[in-house]
Scaffold this active site. Structure first.
Site, PDB file in Angstrom:
ATOM      1  N   HIS A 122      71.933 -58.366  87.375  1.00 22.83           N
ATOM      2  CA  HIS A 122      70.786 -59.094  87.913  1.00 22.83           C
ATOM      3  C   HIS A 122      70.960 -60.570  87.537  1.00 22.83           C
ATOM      4  O   HIS A 122      71.558 -60.882  86.501  1.00 22.83           O
ATOM      5  CB  HIS A 122      69.539 -58.504  87.244  1.00 22.83           C
ATOM      6  CG  HIS A 122      68.233 -58.985  87.784  1.00 22.83           C
ATOM      7  ND1 HIS A 122      67.669 -60.193  87.444  1.00 22.83           N
ATOM      8  CD2 HIS A 122      67.352 -58.397  88.629  1.00 22.83           C
ATOM      9  CE1 HIS A 122      66.500 -60.327  88.051  1.00 22.83           C
ATOM     10  NE2 HIS A 122      66.285 -59.252  88.779  1.00 22.83           N
ATOM     11  N   ASP A 199      71.072 -54.865  79.322  1.00 19.71           N
ATOM     12  CA  ASP A 199      69.890 -55.098  80.149  1.00 19.71           C
ATOM     13  C   ASP A 199      69.337 -53.723  80.519  1.00 19.71           C
ATOM     14  O   ASP A 199      69.883 -53.022  81.367  1.00 19.71           O
ATOM     15  CB  ASP A 199      70.312 -55.895  81.388  1.00 19.71           C
ATOM     16  CG  ASP A 199      69.184 -56.017  82.404  1.00 19.71           C
ATOM     17  OD1 ASP A 199      68.144 -55.344  82.243  1.00 19.71           O
ATOM     18  OD2 ASP A 199      69.362 -56.780  83.374  1.00 19.71           O
ATOM     19  N   GLN A 202      66.068 -51.393  84.126  1.00 20.92           N
ATOM     20  CA  GLN A 202      65.931 -50.243  85.036  1.00 20.92           C
ATOM     21  C   GLN A 202      66.013 -48.904  84.316  1.00 20.92           C
ATOM     22  O   GLN A 202      65.526 -47.900  84.808  1.00 20.92           O
ATOM     23  CB  GLN A 202      67.015 -50.293  86.130  1.00 20.92           C
ATOM     24  CG  GLN A 202      66.865 -51.447  87.091  1.00 20.92           C
ATOM     25  CD  GLN A 202      65.573 -51.387  87.912  1.00 20.92           C
ATOM     26  OE1 GLN A 202      65.050 -50.324  88.225  1.00 20.92           O
ATOM     27  NE2 GLN A 202      65.047 -52.548  88.254  1.00 20.92           N
ATOM     28  N   LYS A 225      57.917 -52.813  84.454  1.00 17.52           N
ATOM     29  CA  LYS A 225      58.710 -51.759  85.117  1.00 17.52           C
ATOM     30  C   LYS A 225      58.543 -50.428  84.383  1.00 17.52           C
ATOM     31  O   LYS A 225      58.976 -49.394  84.874  1.00 17.52           O
ATOM     32  CB  LYS A 225      60.191 -52.147  85.151  1.00 17.52           C
ATOM     33  CG  LYS A 225      60.482 -53.388  85.971  1.00 17.52           C
ATOM     34  CD  LYS A 225      61.962 -53.639  86.021  1.00 17.52           C
ATOM     35  CE  LYS A 225      62.310 -55.053  86.423  1.00 17.52           C
ATOM     36  NZ  LYS A 225      62.122 -55.332  87.843  1.00 17.52           N
ATOM     37  N   CYS A 366      68.097 -60.009  93.637  1.00 20.42           N
ATOM     38  CA  CYS A 366      68.536 -60.857  92.509  1.00 20.42           C
ATOM     39  C   CYS A 366      69.919 -60.434  92.039  1.00 20.42           C
ATOM     40  O   CYS A 366      70.191 -60.418  90.822  1.00 20.42           O
ATOM     41  CB  CYS A 366      67.540 -60.824  91.350  1.00 20.42           C
ATOM     42  SG  CYS A 366      65.903 -61.370  91.799  1.00 20.42           S
TER      43      CYS A 366
HETATM   44  N1  PLP Z   1      67.434 -56.856  85.021  1.00 25.29           N
HETATM   45  C1  PLP Z   1      67.300 -55.903  85.953  1.00 25.29           C
HETATM   46  C2  PLP Z   1      68.360 -54.853  86.083  1.00 25.29           C
HETATM   47  C3  PLP Z   1      66.196 -55.901  86.784  1.00 25.29           C
HETATM   48  O1  PLP Z   1      66.059 -54.959  87.727  1.00 25.29           O
HETATM   49  C4  PLP Z   1      65.216 -56.923  86.630  1.00 25.29           C
HETATM   50  C5  PLP Z   1      64.051 -56.993  87.533  1.00 25.29           C
HETATM   51  O2  PLP Z   1      64.114 -56.651  88.680  1.00 25.29           O
HETATM   52  C6  PLP Z   1      65.393 -57.864  85.626  1.00 25.29           C
HETATM   53  C7  PLP Z   1      66.516 -57.803  84.840  1.00 25.29           C
HETATM   54  C8  PLP Z   1      64.401 -58.958  85.398  1.00 25.29           C
HETATM   55  O3  PLP Z   1      63.216 -58.433  84.905  1.00 25.29           O
HETATM   56  P1  PLP Z   1      61.930 -59.361  84.679  1.00 25.29           P
HETATM   57  O4  PLP Z   1      61.724 -60.106  85.978  1.00 25.29           O
HETATM   58  O5  PLP Z   1      60.843 -58.398  84.379  1.00 25.29           O
HETATM   59  O6  PLP Z   1      62.232 -60.281  83.563  1.00 25.29           O
END
Ligand code: PLP
Length: 409
Positions: A122, A199, A202, A225, A366
């Site tokens: 992401h 990260d 998900q 999430k 993203c």
């Molecule tokens: N990493 C992953 C794999 C994601 O799916 C997302 C959000 O869609 C993020 C990071 C970013 O999360 P946040 O916008 O809650 O900081």
């Protein structure tokens, strides 16, 4: 024990809310999950019975607020099986957590040090490292993806070098749904003394995580999430690393002493929580995590994967449909991305929402480097949570059939 999505769904007020048009089929939990009533209540209770600032006041309300906030930290530590709650830092979300590491751990890196990412990341696990590259002259290397949307871990031998300081990868791709074999990543990192950041945005919403068993060094996830409020997230890090890192943000509560000659820092976790934190959201996240920890994840994951299999089968029968990600159900979660020949993902999403009430995500998710490597500008994505059921999958597949009939003309 089999899992009953209807009972689970009944906990979420959004599914009882009146909507204009077709009933809601929410298949966008990978973007934000819905919030159960007891989490909404926990946030409201905090604000209506114990609203005060934390860590500083000595009156009853301030003490109650601090206790609730620290109780939430304990819940997050339990959910991650962290050795100590001192290792849990509340952030604004996954993005905030990764930026914290990129800044604070990143400032211990120098010219020529390497950070290894993957093409599946992401943007929030790419751009903070590019900012670090601009500040400190580090090198960024990238693990490619396999044809079925996994990290190509066979490339680790080639990509991990004596200069690798950190491997920062996703636990589960928000595009392909593939789970990463972190044991291989950790083994490769240990071989050269590098650290591993995961990260977990998900993965964390799909059951407790054991950071000790995973053997990683940093783990990040977002509250919204994981059936919790917006504006709150978690960074877990090994105490000895957090202690060695300089602070990220300066301000109240992250100090031990301040003078114009110089300041000293509070012990972790306060060193990384400058200013007034998102108190009620943290309390709500604590309630969400305690509840998630008590669910039967074997049954829930079997349920989610059965629905995922139905979606994959339905998509495989559509001419001109390209699925990004594993075709099977092994080592994956219920995130399915696909491209339909000749149709823009936004048009498909708007159509199935308007005609069948199906909430999907369309676009680059993203993850532009991944999209570009697949020769696509974007995909349509369905992402599942335990409240989804066969009716949601039926609505999705019917909606897509209609969309294709109408939009492809
Ligand atoms: N990493 C992953 C794999 C994601 O799916 C997302 C959000 O869609 C993020 C990071 C970013 O999360 P946040 O916008 O809650 O900081």
């Amino acid at each position: 024990m089999s899992f009953d999505p209807a009972r689970f769904r009944a906990l979420f007020p959004i599914f009882q809310a009146p909507f204009d048009g077709p009933a809601l089929h929410y298949l966008d939990s990978g973007a934000s999950a819905q919030v159960p009533q007891h989490v909404i209540d926990a946030v409201a209770r905090q604000d209506s019975t114990a609203r005060a600032n934390v860590k500083r006041g000595v009156h009853r309300l301030a003490e109650a607020a601090t206790e609730a906030y620290e109780t939430a930290r304990l819940a997050a530590a339990r959910y991650l099986n962290a050795p100590s709650p001192r290792e849990v830092i509340f952030t604004g979300g996954t993005t905030g957590a990764i930026n914290l590491v990129a800044r604070a751990f990143g400032d211990t890196l120098g010219e020529g040090d390497e950070v290894l990412l993957s093409v599946l990341e992401h943007h929030s696990n790419i751009v903070p490292w590019q900012l670090l590259q601009m500040r400190r002259g580090i090198r960024i290397a990238v693990i490619p993806a396999t044809s079925d949307g996994r990290l190509d871990l066979d490339q680790l031998d080639r990509l991990v070098t004596p200069r690798t300081r950190l491997i920062a990868v996703t636990h589960c791709s928000n595009v392909t749904g593939a789970l990463t074999d972190l044991a291989q990543v950790v083994a490769a990192a240990r071989g050269v003394g590098a650290k591993v950041l995961v990260d977990g945005a998900q993965r964390a919403p799909h059951g407790p995580v054991d950071v000790q068993a995973l053997g990683v060094d940093f783990y990040a996830f977002s509250g919204h999430k994981a059936f919790g409020p917006n504006g709150i997230g978690v960074l877990w890090g090994r105490a000895r690393l957090l202690e060695a890192m300089p602070p990220f943000l300066g301000g109240g509560e992250m100090i031990s002493h301040v003078s114009f000659e110089g300041s000293s820092w509070a012990p972790i976790p306060n060193k990384f929580e400058a200013g007034t934190p998102p108190i009620a959201p943290a309390v709500g996240l604590g309630a969400a995590l305690d509840w998630l920890a008590g669910l039967d994840w074997t049954a829930i994951l079997a349920h989610e994967l059965r629905l995922t299999g139905r979606i994959l089968d339905g998509l495989a029968a559509i001419p001109g449909c390209r699925i990004l990600g594993p075709a099977g159900l092994q080592q994956r979660l219920g995130v399915v991305s696909f491209a339909l020949d000749g149709l823009h993902p936004h048009d498909v999403c708007q159509f199935v929402d308007a005609t069948h009430g199906v909430a999907l995500r369309g676009g680059h998710h993203c993850a532009q480097p991944l999209m570009e490597s697949c020769g696509l500008v974007g995909t349509v994505r369905a992402s599942l949570a335990p409240y989804n059921d066969d009716g949601d999958v039926d609505a999705l597949l019917d909606g897509l059939a209609h969309a294709i009939g109408q939009l492809r003309g």
